[in-house]
Design a protein around this motif. Sequence first.
Motif, short mmCIF file in Angstrom:
data_model
loop_
_atom_site.label_atom_id
_atom_site.label_comp_id
_atom_site.label_asym_id
_atom_site.label_seq_id
_atom_site.Cartn_x
_atom_site.Cartn_y
_atom_site.Cartn_z
N PHE A 90 11.85 2.69 5.63
CA PHE A 90 12.95 2.78 4.66
C PHE A 90 12.42 2.76 3.23
CE2 PHE A 90 16.07 0.90 7.94
CZ PHE A 90 16.31 2.16 8.44
N THR A 91 11.41 1.92 2.98
CA THR A 91 10.81 1.88 1.64
C THR A 91 10.27 3.26 1.27
OG1 THR A 91 10.20 -0.42 1.99
CG2 THR A 91 9.11 0.74 0.20
N GLY A 92 9.51 3.85 2.19
CA GLY A 92 8.94 5.17 1.95
C GLY A 92 10.02 6.20 1.69
N VAL A 93 11.04 6.18 2.52
CA VAL A 93 12.13 7.15 2.37
C VAL A 93 12.84 6.94 1.03
CG1 VAL A 93 14.38 7.82 3.28
CG2 VAL A 93 12.47 7.50 4.83
N ALA A 94 13.01 5.66 0.65
CA ALA A 94 13.67 5.37 -0.63
C ALA A 94 12.86 5.94 -1.78
CB ALA A 94 13.84 3.86 -0.79
N ILE A 95 11.53 5.81 -1.70
CA ILE A 95 10.70 6.35 -2.79
C ILE A 95 10.80 7.87 -2.81
CG2 ILE A 95 8.33 6.57 -3.63
CD1 ILE A 95 7.80 3.76 -2.51
N MET A 96 10.75 8.50 -1.64
CA MET A 96 10.88 9.96 -1.60
C MET A 96 12.19 10.40 -2.21
SD MET A 96 9.33 11.02 2.12
CE MET A 96 9.18 12.78 1.84
N PHE A 97 13.24 9.63 -1.90
CA PHE A 97 14.55 9.95 -2.43
C PHE A 97 14.58 9.78 -3.94
CE2 PHE A 97 18.81 8.43 -3.68
CZ PHE A 97 19.55 9.54 -3.35
N ALA A 98 14.04 8.64 -4.41
CA ALA A 98 14.05 8.38 -5.85
C ALA A 98 13.21 9.40 -6.60
CB ALA A 98 13.54 6.96 -6.12
N ALA A 99 12.15 9.87 -5.92
CA ALA A 99 11.26 10.83 -6.57
C ALA A 99 11.93 12.19 -6.71
CB ALA A 99 9.96 10.95 -5.79
N GLY A 100 13.03 12.41 -6.01
CA GLY A 100 13.75 13.65 -6.21
C GLY A 100 13.84 14.55 -5.01
N LEU A 101 13.78 14.03 -3.82
CA LEU A 101 13.89 14.85 -2.62
C LEU A 101 15.21 15.59 -2.61
CD1 LEU A 101 12.37 15.43 0.06
CD2 LEU A 101 13.76 13.61 1.10
N SER A 102 15.15 16.82 -2.17
CA SER A 102 16.34 17.68 -2.16
C SER A 102 17.48 17.02 -1.41
CB SER A 102 15.98 19.00 -1.48
OG SER A 102 17.17 19.65 -1.09
N TRP A 103 18.66 17.10 -1.98
CA TRP A 103 19.86 16.52 -1.35
C TRP A 103 20.08 17.09 0.03
CZ3 TRP A 103 22.36 12.32 -1.80
CH2 TRP A 103 22.45 11.66 -3.03
N ARG A 104 19.77 18.44 0.15
CA ARG A 104 19.98 19.08 1.44
C ARG A 104 19.16 18.38 2.52
NH1 ARG A 104 18.71 25.23 1.64
NH2 ARG A 104 17.44 24.50 -0.07
N GLY A 153 0.83 -1.21 0.00
CA GLY A 153 0.00 0.00 0.00
C GLY A 153 0.85 1.25 0.00
N ILE A 154 1.91 1.26 0.81
CA ILE A 154 2.72 2.46 0.91
C ILE A 154 3.44 2.75 -0.41
CG2 ILE A 154 4.80 1.30 1.83
CD1 ILE A 154 3.51 4.68 3.06
N VAL A 155 3.88 1.68 -1.07
CA VAL A 155 4.59 1.86 -2.35
C VAL A 155 3.64 2.47 -3.39
CG1 VAL A 155 5.65 0.62 -4.27
CG2 VAL A 155 6.27 0.03 -1.92
N LEU A 156 2.46 1.84 -3.52
CA LEU A 156 1.51 2.29 -4.54
C LEU A 156 1.03 3.71 -4.25
CD1 LEU A 156 -0.51 -0.99 -5.08
CD2 LEU A 156 0.98 0.17 -6.73
N ALA A 157 0.71 3.98 -2.99
CA ALA A 157 0.16 5.29 -2.64
C ALA A 157 1.19 6.39 -2.88
CB ALA A 157 -0.29 5.28 -1.19
N LEU A 158 2.45 6.14 -2.47
CA LEU A 158 3.47 7.16 -2.69
C LEU A 158 3.73 7.36 -4.18
CD1 LEU A 158 6.05 6.35 0.13
CD2 LEU A 158 4.61 8.39 -0.06
N ALA A 159 3.79 6.22 -4.91
CA ALA A 159 4.03 6.33 -6.35
C ALA A 159 2.93 7.16 -6.99
CB ALA A 159 4.08 4.93 -6.96
N ARG A 160 1.70 6.92 -6.56
CA ARG A 160 0.60 7.67 -7.15
C ARG A 160 0.70 9.15 -6.78
NH1 ARG A 160 -5.89 6.84 -7.62
NH2 ARG A 160 -6.23 8.98 -8.32
N TRP A 161 1.05 9.42 -5.52
CA TRP A 161 1.11 10.83 -5.10
C TRP A 161 2.20 11.56 -5.90
CZ3 TRP A 161 4.32 14.53 -3.10
CH2 TRP A 161 3.70 15.69 -2.63
N TYR A 162 3.37 10.92 -5.99
CA TYR A 162 4.46 11.56 -6.72
C TYR A 162 4.17 11.66 -8.21
CZ TYR A 162 7.66 12.13 -2.82
OH TYR A 162 8.24 12.56 -1.67
#
Lengths: 383, 638
Positions: free
Chosen positions: A177-191, A126-135
């Motif tokens: 960690f999965t959620g954070v990985a998706i946020m990172f892959a989606a382009g979260l600011s390096w800072r 659920g978390i993977v799909l929902a984040l993917a959809r949001w991003y």
Amino acid sequence: MTASAISRPGERDRLPVKLGQIDWRLAGLIALIGGAGAMMLYSVAGESWAPWAGNHLIRFGAVFVVMLGLALVDIRWWYAAAYPLYAVGLLLLIAVELFGETRMGATRWLDLGFTSLQPSEIMKLGIVLALARWYHGASAQEAKWHWKLIIPALMIAVPVVLVAHQPDLGTSLLILFTGVAIMFAAGLSWRIVLTGIAGIMVVAPMMYFFVLHDYQRARVDVLLNPEADPSGAGYHIAQAKIAIGSGGLLGKGYGLGSQSQLNFLPEKHTDFIFPTLAEEFGFLGAFFILAIYGAIIAISLRIASLSHNHFGRLAAAGVTATFALYVLINGAMVMGLAPVVGVPMPLLSYGGTVMLTVMIGFGLIQSVRVHRYLELPKSRGVI
Amino acid sequence: MSDRSPIQFNEVNERQGSFLRRTFLLGGVALTGLGVLGARLAHLQIIDQRRYASAAVANRFNDRLQVAPRGLITDRNGVMIAGNRPSFSVSVVRDVTQDLDATLDLIARLLPETAERRRRIIREVNAAPRFVPVPVKTDLTWEEFARVSLFVNELPGVLATMDEVRFYPFGGSFAHTVGYVAKVSDRDVEAVREEGEEPPAIFYHPGFRIGRQGVERSLDKELRGRPGYQRVEVDAEGRVRGEDADGSRAATPGAEVVLTLDADAQNRALEVFEEESGAVVAMDCRTGDILCMASAPSFDPNLFVSGVPSVIYRAWADYERNPLLDKAVGGTYAPGSTFKPVVGMANMLRGGDPNRIIVCNGGYYLGRRFACTGRHGPQDMRNAIKNSCNVYFMTLAVEMGPDPIAEVARNMGFGQIFEIGLGGQRRGLVPDRAWKRENFQGENQRWFAGESPSYGIGQGYLEVNALQLAVYVSRLANGRQKVMPRLVRSVGEAERAQGAFEPLGYDFDKVRVLQEGMEMVTDAGGTGFRNSQLGLGNMRLAGKTGTAQVRNYTTASRGRGGNWADRDHNLFIAYGPIDDPRYAISIVVQHGGRSGGAIAAPKAREIMRTLILKDPELLARVNAPPVPEPDVAPEVAP
């Protein structure tokens, strides 16, 4: 069938074409791991199909078919199902919190009458799909740094807290960690990423002292000094290390691992199946299995990167992240590099729930590959 | 993004580009993680392989110590005195039972009486080292054993085994000399540590027993044997899955010890003592072999093997006749009149004429009156021995002073400990002037003439034990050699032979005077006549009676009645047959309350009869037709 033929409209929706688009190399590697799992379970049961190996093989066959079936499900259906699945997962987690069944001191199961269910497993997908959809609907700038990021952050935080409260530290960390990985892959600011890493370094010791349960703290203590109490809490790690180490380069031979055959290895059929494999097949066998896991991860990430739609990319990457985390956490745990948190080795360990979750995930990855040319609009209501 | 950028991405492409870079990075991280795992794998399996392989072996194999069968102890004819008998037992291994309470509950259901000893069992189980079975109950009946064996596989950590247990078939007969074995105590462990050694692992095995007294103690190391190891493959629950024959070592049984004792004589000795207290030692006066060495009353050494119930132990320890003491070597007594031949020899050595006549008027006066046993009239040395005349020997003793007497006494075996492999010996005391100088203060350092009359009749400071008395009679009977006692004939294959004896150092004529006196003691009119007749053809004993005063007489009973502990000790020393001395005996009856002739002599006679009847040469003499020149008509004691 030629490359030009496949670009013909409607051609890609034909079943034989779709089946051809499934990544059979990936499916083969997955089947290899599942088969290795059955083989090891046969060995640890004392050369017997009962009680684990037979079940494992039957279940694996079933979920393999499920994976192939899901591979054919249109990516738009996945997209449509994302939020509902997440919502159901969240409601079930709350239900567990309220009416869950307690087993071995942890409230993780929901009794549905005919079967019991771990809602945290639904949440992994659920978390993977929902984040993917949001991003998918978010702009590059929003993904990088924007107040709206509070939404994915909450989408991650709520299930993490609920699962951690069960308590199930392993799954909770996996979701986090999965959620954070998706946020990172989606382009979260390096800072933000670097600040976050720095923050964890500060917060982790505080977590240890104020948030963790005693048994969880004990596991961390054991990790830091496993020889302190080899017959008590350090027993698992100590015995797993002996099993792995005594296997040597070539192993003791199939069915001849004394550590597992004589029950020195606890949970030898579930979380600690990998040390058995390492004991019986040695460094060569164990490294071969790690290499296959690496290949599965690499192929899955390549599938993610080849998708033409952002939802597909992120969903495939997210599932891969979960899978990779399973492998890394379990591997580190049995080799004495991480605390014992109760995370199985996916597809190798005995256990239907995790196998189903992982294979549904691979179904999603295959679906992303099969439907990689599909352009999904940013708007809602795609179907 | 940037306006200055030469290439303008649309938003989708920007998201895709960022995703590709990030995913590549994530993939790199994941594969690096796998690489770390691979490196760790290599470290564990290749670099540290040896260490973990040995750890796996240690996990898997369990060396179980096995107590070696203890060496047998037999008498001179091969009759078993101490052996081992099988015993069925049920034990618990602490590290294997997950739940000791539950296990004991289940055992109690099979063997109800274990419930009563539960506390003690729990204490013992917790005190035992790892993986060592602790007996819950020993000596099960076959039925009980079968019942437990049926369920033993379902009870983790419970063992039903057949062990060997030390067994003394003659019960109390050899309890003091052969001794007994018992569980290793903290004191045993300390004793080993004091010698600068580590106690062997077998000490902590609940089935192991250590020698505690007598030969069992002095030859403990030889009897113990070498423990074996059974290397078994066990699983994590400690259940045995197999045995590794190559890693196992069979136990080496302890050495067999052959003693010089004769089981029949020994048993007879305990029989004749009945309820009385005392000790008897019989020796072969040619070889020095101790044939009988008993202390009465005795106790059952079998009870020590599994632990004496404290009620019984207290009863033994509190009984005034002291069954736990080995009175043959561990108790010292005044020899009384049995000492008189020593005084006679001392006199002859100084040139005294044994035919000199001293007139006995029933008392000897030196500052006060020392009473005699009768009014004997004129006495030479032979008659003085026969009649046990105090006046005669008091006179000699006062004339000589203590030192010549002490010299002969030591030469005859008094005041010393014999290396016969028996601990707990008490040296006793042979007083002389030097001894008084060293052990007294001021005025009392002098030897007073008034102390000599008592010395002359074997009383006063003089203290001897029964073994010394036996050595003394043996040397008197032998007449030529300093016979040394021997108790242990062989250990394993090794014979403990005695070298040639030193010469006694006295003219045989002088010894003969004493022998003739002792022959008269057992002849008509002698103090030991009535109770020393063997009734075996023309074979006769020679002897000397003795009655030792325990305290100064203040009551009219003169040590014959009243409290048991106040009565006189009765002694008798003898050898026989007189024409060819072979066996010598000494006997002390504590607080017999009458005379050596009445109380001690009949016991000595019975034991001597047993020895003579077991001697094939002497038995042939008994069975042979009477020889033509019988000096003395065989008379049977009334």
